[in-house]
Design an enzyme around this catalytic site. Structure first.
Site, PDB file in Angstrom:
ATOM      1  N   GLY A  45      36.186  48.038  43.345  1.00  0.00           N
ATOM      2  CA  GLY A  45      34.972  47.521  42.730  1.00  0.00           C
ATOM      3  C   GLY A  45      35.218  46.105  42.241  1.00  0.00           C
ATOM      4  N   GLN A  50      33.937  38.345  37.488  1.00  0.00           N
ATOM      5  CA  GLN A  50      35.337  38.278  37.916  1.00  0.00           C
ATOM      6  C   GLN A  50      35.580  37.190  38.954  1.00  0.00           C
ATOM      7  OE1 GLN A  50      35.656  42.742  38.710  1.00  0.00           O
ATOM      8  NE2 GLN A  50      37.720  42.231  38.034  1.00  0.00           N
ATOM      9  N   CYS A  87      42.664  46.977  36.732  1.00  0.00           N
ATOM     10  CA  CYS A  87      41.610  45.979  36.906  1.00  0.00           C
ATOM     11  C   CYS A  87      42.212  44.752  37.575  1.00  0.00           C
ATOM     12  CB  CYS A  87      41.026  45.596  35.544  1.00  0.00           C
ATOM     13  SG  CYS A  87      39.769  44.317  35.630  1.00  0.00           S
ATOM     14  N   LEU A  88      41.520  44.213  38.566  1.00  0.00           N
ATOM     15  CA  LEU A  88      42.033  43.031  39.270  1.00  0.00           C
ATOM     16  C   LEU A  88      42.157  41.831  38.326  1.00  0.00           C
ATOM     17  CD1 LEU A  88      39.930  43.311  42.569  1.00  0.00           C
ATOM     18  CD2 LEU A  88      42.372  43.807  42.313  1.00  0.00           C
ATOM     19  N   HIS A 129      33.239  51.043  34.862  1.00  0.00           N
ATOM     20  CA  HIS A 129      34.174  49.925  34.709  1.00  0.00           C
ATOM     21  C   HIS A 129      33.480  48.594  35.054  1.00  0.00           C
ATOM     22  CE1 HIS A 129      38.360  48.107  35.406  1.00  0.00           C
ATOM     23  NE2 HIS A 129      37.543  47.208  35.912  1.00  0.00           N
ATOM     24  N   GLU A 130      32.763  48.585  36.182  1.00  0.00           N
ATOM     25  CA  GLU A 130      32.136  47.328  36.621  1.00  0.00           C
ATOM     26  C   GLU A 130      30.965  46.937  35.717  1.00  0.00           C
ATOM     27  OE1 GLU A 130      33.934  45.754  38.524  1.00  0.00           O
ATOM     28  OE2 GLU A 130      35.107  47.384  39.383  1.00  0.00           O
ATOM     29  N   HIS A 133      32.183  45.098  32.806  1.00  0.00           N
ATOM     30  CA  HIS A 133      32.431  43.670  33.061  1.00  0.00           C
ATOM     31  C   HIS A 133      31.185  42.833  32.786  1.00  0.00           C
ATOM     32  CE1 HIS A 133      36.501  43.250  34.561  1.00  0.00           C
ATOM     33  NE2 HIS A 133      36.345  44.221  35.444  1.00  0.00           N
TER      34      HIS A 133
HETATM   35 ZN    ZN Z   1      37.858  45.237  36.329  1.00  0.00          ZN
END
Ligand code: ZN
Length: 153
Positions: A45, A50, A87-88, A129-130, A133
């Site tokens: 995701g 991000q 998380c990236l 999660h997204e 963000h």
């Molecule tokens: Zn993330």
């Protein structure tokens, strides 16, 4: 185009993203780049902040098919699951987080149609999660235990 993923400490990750008012070519191009970036990074995701765009857009890998949700909004949450999450934008750690097991959410598709969706398990976790963000919330803000490197959990 593969975009640079913003990392923790970048102020864009801590602000509330803006609603998408019009799904134009710019938005469609951004979605295309986000999907490419997610795949390249082996993510499941990705949220627009991000990649440096403070807009309410997320992409998720849905049963191998990447799908974009514009202006997503979680309507109902049910159940609770504790699991590790990465998380990236927060590289090198996984964090224990409680998430709802099942959710109902709504979002617009790329044609601007608003639809309701149900999700459970990993997909429900990824959506939560997204959407976090888009509110400027990172996994460390949700941690219910110590972050650990993935190999030590
Ligand atoms: Zn993330």
């Amino acid at each position: 185009m593969i975009m640079e993923i913003r990392k923790i400490g970048d102020p864009i990750l801590k602000i509330k993203a803006k609603k998408v008012e019009k799904i134009d070519e710019k938005v469609k191009n951004l979605v295309r780049d986000m999907i490419e970036t997610m795949k390249f990074s082996n993510g499941v995701g990705l949220a627009a902040p991000q990649v440096g765009e403070s807009l309410r857009i997320i992409v998720v890998d849905y049963e191998e098919n990447p799908i974009a949700f514009i202006n997503p909004e979680i309507l109902e949450m049910d159940g609770e699951v504790l699991d590790y999450e990465g998380c990236l934008s927060v590289p090198g750690v996984e964090v224990p987080i409680k998430r709802a097991e099942r959710i109902i959410f709504k979002a617009q598709d790329l044609q601007g149609r608003t639809k309701r969706y149900k999700a459970k398990g990993l997909l429900a976790r990824v959506i939560q999660h997204e959407v976090d963000h888009l509110e400027g919330i990172l996994i460390l803000d949700r941690a219910v235990g110590e972050p650990t490197p993935p190999e030590e959990k």
